[in-house]
Structure formats: structure tokens, C-alpha cells
Design a protein around this motif. Structure first.
Motif, PDB file in Angstrom:
ATOM      1  N   ARG A  27       6.583 -27.691  -3.650  1.00  7.06           N
ATOM      2  CA  ARG A  27       5.458 -28.475  -3.132  1.00  7.06           C
ATOM      3  C   ARG A  27       4.110 -27.898  -3.540  1.00  7.06           C
ATOM      4  N   ARG A  28       4.110 -26.644  -3.958  1.00  9.37           N
ATOM      5  CA  ARG A  28       2.898 -25.947  -4.376  1.00  9.37           C
ATOM      6  C   ARG A  28       1.869 -25.900  -3.250  1.00  9.37           C
ATOM      7  N   GLU A  29       2.340 -25.475  -2.065  1.00  9.88           N
ATOM      8  CA  GLU A  29       1.438 -25.387  -0.934  1.00  9.88           C
ATOM      9  C   GLU A  29       1.801 -24.215  -0.036  1.00  9.88           C
ATOM     10  N   TRP A  30       0.773 -23.662   0.620  1.00 16.24           N
ATOM     11  CA  TRP A  30       0.939 -22.565   1.562  1.00 16.24           C
ATOM     12  C   TRP A  30       1.046 -23.116   2.981  1.00 16.24           C
ATOM     13  N   SER A  31       1.800 -22.411   3.823  1.00 18.90           N
ATOM     14  CA  SER A  31       1.899 -22.801   5.231  1.00 18.90           C
ATOM     15  C   SER A  31       2.013 -21.546   6.095  1.00 18.90           C
ATOM     16  N   PRO A  32       1.441 -21.573   7.310  1.00 20.61           N
ATOM     17  CA  PRO A  32       1.555 -20.409   8.203  1.00 20.61           C
ATOM     18  C   PRO A  32       2.960 -20.307   8.791  1.00 20.61           C
ATOM     19  N   LYS A  33       3.376 -19.091   9.059  1.00 22.15           N
ATOM     20  CA  LYS A  33       4.662 -18.830   9.705  1.00 22.15           C
ATOM     21  C   LYS A  33       4.421 -18.019  10.976  1.00 22.15           C
ATOM     22  N   MET A  34       5.491 -17.780  11.716  1.00 15.06           N
ATOM     23  CA  MET A  34       5.359 -17.052  12.975  1.00 15.06           C
ATOM     24  C   MET A  34       4.835 -15.636  12.737  1.00 15.06           C
ATOM     25  N   ASN A  35       3.841 -15.239  13.526  1.00 16.69           N
ATOM     26  CA  ASN A  35       3.264 -13.900  13.406  1.00 16.69           C
ATOM     27  C   ASN A  35       4.297 -12.816  13.720  1.00 16.69           C
ATOM     28  N   MET A  36       4.155 -11.684  13.052  1.00 19.23           N
ATOM     29  CA  MET A  36       4.940 -10.514  13.420  1.00 19.23           C
ATOM     30  C   MET A  36       4.509 -10.036  14.806  1.00 19.23           C
ATOM     31  N   HIS A  37       5.358  -9.281  15.474  1.00 20.90           N
ATOM     32  CA  HIS A  37       5.007  -8.777  16.803  1.00 20.90           C
ATOM     33  C   HIS A  37       4.189  -7.494  16.723  1.00 20.90           C
ATOM     34  N   GLU A  38       4.009  -6.962  15.523  1.00 13.04           N
ATOM     35  CA  GLU A  38       3.241  -5.731  15.344  1.00 13.04           C
ATOM     36  C   GLU A  38       2.410  -5.843  14.074  1.00 13.04           C
ATOM     37  N   LYS A  39       1.148  -5.404  14.146  1.00 14.10           N
ATOM     38  CA  LYS A  39       0.322  -5.374  12.945  1.00 14.10           C
ATOM     39  C   LYS A  39       0.885  -4.356  11.954  1.00 14.10           C
TER      40      LYS A  39
ATOM     41  N   ARG B 181       1.509   1.059   8.381  1.00 14.07           N
ATOM     42  CA  ARG B 181       0.557   1.504   9.394  1.00 14.07           C
ATOM     43  C   ARG B 181       0.094   0.302  10.196  1.00 14.07           C
ATOM     44  N   ASN B 182      -0.383   0.557  11.415  1.00  8.50           N
ATOM     45  CA  ASN B 182      -0.871  -0.557  12.236  1.00  8.50           C
ATOM     46  C   ASN B 182      -2.332  -0.395  12.658  1.00  8.50           C
ATOM     47  N   THR B 183      -2.982   0.682  12.212  1.00  5.20           N
ATOM     48  CA  THR B 183      -4.421   0.844  12.441  1.00  5.20           C
ATOM     49  C   THR B 183      -5.072   1.315  11.150  1.00  5.20           C
ATOM     50  N   TYR B 184      -6.363   1.032  11.020  1.00  7.54           N
ATOM     51  CA  TYR B 184      -7.102   1.489   9.836  1.00  7.54           C
ATOM     52  C   TYR B 184      -8.255   2.357  10.309  1.00  7.54           C
ATOM     53  N   ARG B 185      -8.146   3.647  10.051  1.00  5.99           N
ATOM     54  CA  ARG B 185      -9.178   4.579  10.478  1.00  5.99           C
ATOM     55  C   ARG B 185      -9.361   5.631   9.385  1.00  5.99           C
ATOM     56  N   VAL B 186     -10.480   5.565   8.682  1.00 10.52           N
ATOM     57  CA  VAL B 186     -10.737   6.459   7.560  1.00 10.52           C
ATOM     58  C   VAL B 186     -12.010   7.249   7.829  1.00 10.52           C
TER      59      VAL B 186
ATOM     60  N   GLY C 212     -12.325  -6.943   5.588  1.00 12.51           N
ATOM     61  CA  GLY C 212     -13.035  -5.990   6.426  1.00 12.51           C
ATOM     62  C   GLY C 212     -12.146  -4.897   6.987  1.00 12.51           C
ATOM     63  N   ASN C 213     -10.936  -4.755   6.427  1.00 11.32           N
ATOM     64  CA  ASN C 213      -9.983  -3.692   6.786  1.00 11.32           C
ATOM     65  C   ASN C 213      -9.431  -3.815   8.205  1.00 11.32           C
ATOM     66  N   GLU C 214      -9.284  -5.048   8.684  1.00  9.97           N
ATOM     67  CA  GLU C 214      -8.614  -5.292   9.953  1.00  9.97           C
ATOM     68  C   GLU C 214      -7.127  -5.548   9.707  1.00  9.97           C
ATOM     69  N   PRO C 215      -6.218  -4.762  10.317  1.00  9.50           N
ATOM     70  CA  PRO C 215      -4.782  -5.013  10.148  1.00  9.50           C
ATOM     71  C   PRO C 215      -4.388  -6.389  10.691  1.00  9.50           C
ATOM     72  N   LEU C 216      -3.349  -6.982  10.090  1.00  9.71           N
ATOM     73  CA  LEU C 216      -2.955  -8.350  10.410  1.00  9.71           C
ATOM     74  C   LEU C 216      -1.522  -8.429  10.953  1.00  9.71           C
ATOM     75  N   TYR C 217      -1.321  -9.391  11.866  1.00  9.38           N
ATOM     76  CA  TYR C 217       0.020  -9.792  12.299  1.00  9.38           C
ATOM     77  C   TYR C 217       0.551 -10.939  11.444  1.00  9.38           C
ATOM     78  N   SER C 218      -0.338 -11.699  10.879  1.00  9.88           N
ATOM     79  CA  SER C 218      -0.013 -13.039  10.379  1.00  9.88           C
ATOM     80  C   SER C 218       0.917 -13.027   9.174  1.00  9.88           C
ATOM     81  N   VAL C 219       1.624 -14.150   9.039  1.00 11.24           N
ATOM     82  CA  VAL C 219       2.582 -14.365   7.951  1.00 11.24           C
ATOM     83  C   VAL C 219       2.362 -15.760   7.398  1.00 11.24           C
ATOM     84  N   CYS C 220       2.437 -15.901   6.082  1.00 12.10           N
ATOM     85  CA  CYS C 220       2.378 -17.229   5.469  1.00 12.10           C
ATOM     86  C   CYS C 220       3.386 -17.295   4.328  1.00 12.10           C
ATOM     87  N   ALA C 221       3.704 -18.503   3.884  1.00 10.75           N
ATOM     88  CA  ALA C 221       4.711 -18.684   2.840  1.00 10.75           C
ATOM     89  C   ALA C 221       4.257 -19.768   1.872  1.00 10.75           C
ATOM     90  N   TYR C 222       4.649 -19.592   0.613  1.00 12.81           N
ATOM     91  CA  TYR C 222       4.307 -20.551  -0.437  1.00 12.81           C
ATOM     92  C   TYR C 222       5.569 -21.272  -0.885  1.00 12.81           C
TER      93      TYR C 222
END
Length: 425
Positions: free
Chosen positions: A192-204, A223-228, A178-188
Motif C-alpha cells: 500500500r506504500r503507507e505508514w500506520s501507527p501501532k500499539m505503543n511499547m510499555h517502556e521507552k 536505554r530508556n532515558t537520555y542524559r548526557v 530533541g532527544n526524547e525517548p519514545l514508546y511509539s511504534v509504526c509500520a510501513y
């Protein structure tokens, strides 16, 4: 510690000539390709060029030169022109035969006298574009030539940044469906062939670059905002970012900002620096040709005096040894080469050194003397084709198609696993 890290340290750079020869002739050096050994010797020489010239020439035979592209010697400093004289006619014939064998068999480069530690397994991972709330991950095994569909990313996103950090594939930021910027981080974890969440960035962030250097992650620009504007589809939000986020394994902090704001840039690590290239510099979508690099020791960004020859959009960047490769872009199949050690571009015949096909929004990476390209759009259609270009000869060819079309703006990384450690099944 890997040899490339060791060769940048004080112990190696200040070693005696006899010690350097002993280091470089060892079969157990942990190096992915012989280029790294050659560049290590060259860095050692550069510490005291007048004193070490003769020692440099004497040490050259212990470097397995067949895997060092011959054109690299044209970039050797003027003070060591005699290096060319050390390249005997016997070596030139041997290298020519080797390149002919490669072109005939279309195989991956393999050192005819491999170091024991080069018995590693390498895998290419391709994170596809977001499609119908799904984002695939595919793996190519260089040893077997087989593809495998891995576990889909659990937190699908588009315009994210991808890199390899601590043996895992890290995916940061991006946009939701839905075009919402994200802070989140994940790693594969490939083993183990699995994904796991990591610490969020401090800025989208989205449309930014992510690079790993000296145990830290650098999130650069974007960019940290989505405005078109719904009428013309043109971005109308705040300015693009020049800011940098740094993750040290425990927390994200604010790093030193770039000289220029950049969106849809590419970043890569070479010569112990983080390089940022191209991108859109303003909200009016003016594309940049400039490069700049960040040096952790000086904690500053420096603009490169010599920019890219062409404005590039939707291109990719990769590095092998001290050479940075700028790959493709909109309606382009050219490859630019930048020598990060000597801070200058390498000029070669475009017609003899280019991508096999034009792709829009391609994925690209480099390893073992080859630049790999896949995904993107070819003639406005998604493609599964997997192509490569041999850096030394300019020859190109095709490998087995991927099971699924990665789509436009996919990402590709190479992960290396020593044979004595855990290896993906």
C-alpha cells in the motif's frame, strides 16, 4: 506455512526417510534459498544420528547443493564425516564452475535448477538516518536493479529499532530530534506504500534491538532515558537495560530479561532463537564481546561460551539459514561467522572474506548467499555506495548507488513477496 517453519516441526523431524526425500525434492517448496533445505535435512539427521546417517547421505542428492556454500560441510558433525565422500568429484567441478560464473558476471545468486516457489520478488528497504526532521525510506528491487524513493516515515526518529513483521516494516522506539525517548511504534506496508501507527511499547527504548520470531516481536535492551554530560558528552543516566518487551499481536508484555544489560546491541533470529550480540554493557560505555540467545520453549536467555573475537561498536548483524554474520564496526571491515546450530564460530582467512570498504555506522543485511552493506560514513563522508560480499567465494562488488545517502546508523531489511500474492508496484 513456509517450509522453514514446517521443517522445525514434529511432523518433519519424525518423518520416515522416504517422506523426507519426497519433501525435499519438490519444486514447489517455498524457500528463499537452498541453504534452508540443506539445514532442514541436517536437523532431521540430528534427531537420530546413528540411525539416519545412511539415509542422510542418500537424501543429499535431492538438495540443490550448488547454493550451499562448500565450507558449510566442514561444520557437519564428526559422526557424519562420510558426507564428504558423498560429495562426488562431479559436484565439486560443477560447484567450482558455478562460482566462477558468479564472480565473472557479478550477478545475484540464482539457482540453476530453481524451485517453482523461488519465483518471488525481493526488495531491500533502507530507512535512513534522521536529518532536518526528515527520515527517508528507499527501496531496491533485486529483479530490476532499480532504486525507488518511498514514502518518508511520518514519525521520524533516531536510534530506533527496525525489523520485518507480518510482511510490513516495523519501526519502534528511538529518540525525537530533541532527544526524547519514545514508546511509539509504526509500520510501513510495502504494497500500500503507507505508514500506520501501532500499539505503543510499555517502556521507552532507544539503541535497542527488535526481532520477530514465531508471531511475536521482541524489543531487547537499550536505554530508556537520555542524559548526557554537556561538558564531556558522556552518558550519565541510569544503567543500560537488560529488559525485554514482547508483542503478541494484541498487547505488549514484559518478557524474560537478558543476562547482561546492553545498549547499541544487535539482535537477529537463527535456529528458532533470538540472539543478542555486543553492545555497551555499562554506563561507562564498556563494550561487550558476548552473545546470548533466548529460546521460547525454555523461556530463558543463555550466554554463548564462545564470544566474538573482537569488541565491535556500530556493527550490524544478519542471518542466513543457521549462520549469523557479524558485519563491520568502527574502523573494521571484517565479517564474523557464527554457526547457530553448532554454537561455534567459523574461522576463515580475513583477507579473503571481508567488506570491500570500511564504513562507520553502516547498514547491512543478508539474502541469497550475499551480505549487503550500504550507507554509513566512508572516510568521514556520507556515502551512497551499495556493496556486497559473496559468502561462498569471498568475492565482492558494487551495485547501483542509492538515490540518497542513507546516513550514519541507517537500517536495512529484505522483504520477500511470493509471486502469487500482492507485490509492491
Amino acid at each position: 506455512m513456509r517450509f522453514e517453519e514446517f521443517s522445525r516441526g514434529e511432523k518433519f523431524l519424525h518423518a520416515e526417510p522416504r517422506q523426507i526425500t519426497c519433501f525435499l525434492e519438490r519444486d514447489e517448496l517455498l524457500v528463499p534459498s537452498e541453504d534452508i533445505v540443506y539445514y532442514a535435512l541436517r536437523r532431521w539427521y540430528d534427531e537420530e544420528p546413528r540411525i539416519r546417517l545412511q539415509h542422510f547421505i542418500e537424501a543429499l542428492p535431492v538438495v540443490r547443493l550448488q547454493l550451499v556454500p562448500s565450507y558449510e560441510f566442514e561444520n557437519v558433525h564428526e559422526d557424519i564425516k562420510s558426507v564428504r565422500a558423498a560429495l562426488t568429484e562431479n559436484f565439486r567441478r560443477e560447484a567450482a564452475v558455478y562460482r566462477q560464473e558468479f564472480a565473472r558476471h557479478r550477478a545475484l545468486i540464482a539457482n540453476p535448477r530453481p524451485r517453482a516457489s523461488q519465483a518471488v520478488r525481493k526488495f531491500l528497504y533502507v530507512l535512513g538516518a534522521l536529518w532536518n526532521e526528515r527520515q527517508s525510506l528507499q527501496r531496491y528491487d533485486f529483479a530490476s536493479g532499480e532504486w525507488r524513493v518511498e514514502t518518508d516515515i511520518t514519525d521520524a526518529r533516531k536510534r530506533a529499532a527496525v525489523t520485518v513483521f507480518n510482511g510490513c516494516i516495523w519501526v519502534a522506539g528511538g529518540l525525537t530530534d530533541g532527544n526524547e525517548p519514545l514508546y511509539s511504534v509504526c509500520a510501513y506496508d510495502p504494497v500500500r506504500r503507507e505508514w500506520s501507527p501501532k500499539m505503543n511499547m510499555h517502556e521507552k527504548r532507544y539503541g535497542f534491538g527488535l526481532a520477530a520470531l514465531d508471531g511475536k516481536l521482541y524489543a531487547v535492551g537499550g536505554r530508556n532515558t537520555y542524559r548526557v554530560d554537556p561538558l564531556n558528552g558522556i552518558y550519565s543516566g541510569p544503567d543500560n537495560l537488560n529488559t525485554v518487551g514482547v508483542y503478541d499481536g494484541s498487547a505488549w508484555t514484559t518478557g524474560v530479561s537478558m543476562n547482561k544489560a546492553r545498549y547499541a546491541l544487535e539482535v537477529v533470529v537463527a535456529c528458532g532463537r533470538v540472539y543478542a550480540a555486543g553492545g555497551w554493557g555499562t554506563t561507562e560505555n564498556a563494550s561487550l564481546k558476548s552473545l546470548e540467545h533466548y529460546h521460547p520453549k525454555t523461556s530463558c536467555w543463555t550466554l554463548i561460551l564462545s564470544p566474538m573475537r573482537h569488541v565491535r561498536k556500530n556493527f550490524r548483524i544478519a542471518a542466513m539459514g543457521d549462520i549469523i554474520y557479524v558485519v563491520g564496526g568502527d574502523r573494521s571491515h571484517s565479517i564474523g561467522e557464527f554457526n547457530a546450530l553448532y554454537q561455534r564460530w567459523i574461522h576463515r582467512n580475513f583477507h579473503l572474506f571481508s567488506l570491500p570498504s570500511i564504513r562507520d555506522g553502516l547498514a547491512a543485511t543478508a539474502s541469497d548467499g550475499l551480505v549487503y552493506v550500504l550507507g554509513g560514513l566512508h572516510q568521514n563522508l556520507e556515502t551512497k555506495s551499495f556493496e556486497y560480499v559473496n559468502i561462498a567465494t569471498g568475492a565482492n562488488g558494487n551495485l547501483r548507488d542509492s538515490p540518497e545517502a542513507p546516513g550514519r546508523d541507517a537500517s536495512a531489511v529484505v522483504v520477500t513477496f511470493p509471486m502469487h500474492g500482492p507485490v509492491p508496484s
